[in-house]
Design an enzyme around this catalytic site. Sequence first.
Site, PDB file in Angstrom:
ATOM      1  N   VAL A 158      11.789  30.430   6.413  1.00 13.75           N
ATOM      2  CA  VAL A 158      12.528  30.075   7.622  1.00 13.75           C
ATOM      3  C   VAL A 158      13.980  29.934   7.191  1.00 13.75           C
ATOM      4  O   VAL A 158      14.269  29.230   6.221  1.00 13.75           O
ATOM      5  CB  VAL A 158      12.018  28.732   8.183  1.00 13.75           C
ATOM      6  CG1 VAL A 158      12.936  28.222   9.278  1.00 13.75           C
ATOM      7  CG2 VAL A 158      10.607  28.893   8.710  1.00 13.75           C
ATOM      8  N   GLY A 208       0.815  -1.223   0.000  1.00 16.27           N
ATOM      9  CA  GLY A 208       0.000   0.000   0.000  1.00 16.27           C
ATOM     10  C   GLY A 208       0.841   1.262   0.000  1.00 16.27           C
ATOM     11  O   GLY A 208       0.346   2.348  -0.270  1.00 16.27           O
ATOM     12  N   HIS A 256     -32.081  17.526  -6.716  1.00 14.75           N
ATOM     13  CA  HIS A 256     -32.288  18.557  -5.705  1.00 14.75           C
ATOM     14  C   HIS A 256     -32.670  17.885  -4.391  1.00 14.75           C
ATOM     15  O   HIS A 256     -33.472  16.964  -4.398  1.00 14.75           O
ATOM     16  CB  HIS A 256     -33.429  19.476  -6.143  1.00 14.75           C
ATOM     17  CG  HIS A 256     -33.824  20.449  -5.062  1.00 14.75           C
ATOM     18  ND1 HIS A 256     -33.057  21.547  -4.759  1.00 14.75           N
ATOM     19  CD2 HIS A 256     -34.876  20.458  -4.207  1.00 14.75           C
ATOM     20  CE1 HIS A 256     -33.642  22.212  -3.762  1.00 14.75           C
ATOM     21  NE2 HIS A 256     -34.743  21.578  -3.417  1.00 14.75           N
TER      22      HIS A 256
END
Length: 464
Positions: A237, A39, A441
């Site tokens: 940074v 996976g 709807h």
Amino acid sequence: MGDATRIVIIGGGPGGYVAAIRAAQRGADVTVVEKDLLGGTCLNRGCIPTKSLLGSVEALHKARSGSEFGFSVAGEIVPDFTRMMERKNEIAKTLRDGVGVLFKKNRVKLVKGHGRLAGPGKVEAVTEEGTQTLEADTTIIATGSEPARLPFFDFDQPTVLTSTSALELTEIPETLLVIGAGVIGCEFASVFSELGTKITMVEMMPQMLPLEDKRLAKQFQGIFKKKGIEVLLKTKVDGIAEYASDHITANIEGGQQITAEKMLVSIGRQPNTQGIGLDTLGVETDGRGYIKVNDKLETNVKNVYAIGDVNGGILLAHVASYEGLVAVENCLGGSQERDLHVVPSCIYTLPEIASVGLTEDQARDEGYEPVTGTFRLGAAGKALAIGEAQGYIQIIADQKTDKVIGANMMGPHVTDLIHEIAVAVRNGLTVREVGDTIHAHPTIGEALMEAAHDVHGESVHVAS
Ligand code: FAD
């Protein structure tokens, strides 16, 4: 399996495992070499764990909105972070086990070990039991990517997180500095801000979510601001002033400092190409280290393909899987080219964001005369009914041909809705054809239909 084409796939993420199953379905003799969990990033360190946490905080958010919806809960609603993390792990395991079952069903062989190219038609798998040499007519490299690491951050410090280690936290940090306001940074910010973490995001580009439409990104920044998430744009940074055991202080260009309990570095990815034997066969990589491929997913070496993140195309699970299918066609004698013109981009924040095709600016840059239609979810019955009326649907069309060329969306379920526009763009449908299609709807989908009508200035429900 005597004369079956022997395909060896290195890496069992969404690129590798999908390719493996399809190749086996087509009668190939398939072996997957996976050094970690089936996976890949997607199931174990990416898509699924982050969405599982988001599922938890969405439920938390709804539970806390009782007064709006008309119910009350006895006692305080507090997150149980340990259970959230367990739930995330359980979901990943269910899906991972499912891939294992599919491998068995399709007779895909799995070798647990580190795979590397060992010569023409040879892959070595270094396993706990020793090294195995696998013979391959075709090899597919699907080794994916890992978080990019800036050299001036010490990733061994417990206060410095990557997306991987952030998914292993055992406690909710009180404060979090997020470096990079791209998709991954924003998804983590959405999760932790719902859990009560005070978040500051630092992004060097002039907009957050730099690949999205600028108007959408701006509106989204406003939503983050209302949640108390501070986003510093055009800000860099440039080093760390202090690593302490319980906090970190980052130096911001210009002299400012930011202190937080944890710092998440989400500045992109880097390819997993170390130790996989690219030099043995002379497989070429680009300047960033990604494996170079043509549109058939072939590398410069005959019978060696590279799919998914490791080729540096579009770093998304659905692209990796799609490329797996294309590569398998070609391994088995086909001549298919990948087509990445229509790739839905989905960002699982609260609210969700989705886009496909061109933004208005991109359309103009590409020589179109774009026209747009928009529908605000504040006027959509379903969005109001479920209490998620922030956001809008925008459709971009080509004025000359009326064809749909893109869409941007923010709101509930837009990561599902975007596929309607993906189908429209891929098949050259016109805005009229989308708008003339009856949409149910009340749904968020009807807001999309109204946006299509709005392209011609004919949205019934737009109040302007
Ligand atoms: P990977 O999934 O990285 O899999 C590669 C596999 O190869 C790994 O299992 C690895 O262990 C194995 N491997 C590596 N080297 C070797 C070797 N030498 N030998 C054997 N095995 C090896 N994408 C989306 O589409 N939607 C999302 O919502 C999404 N969310 C994300 C959230 C996060 C936090 C992150 C980090 C990523 C997310 N992504 C998302 C991106 C997605 O996870 C990747 O694009 C996708 O997993 C790439 O698939 P892949 O098969 O190319 O590589």
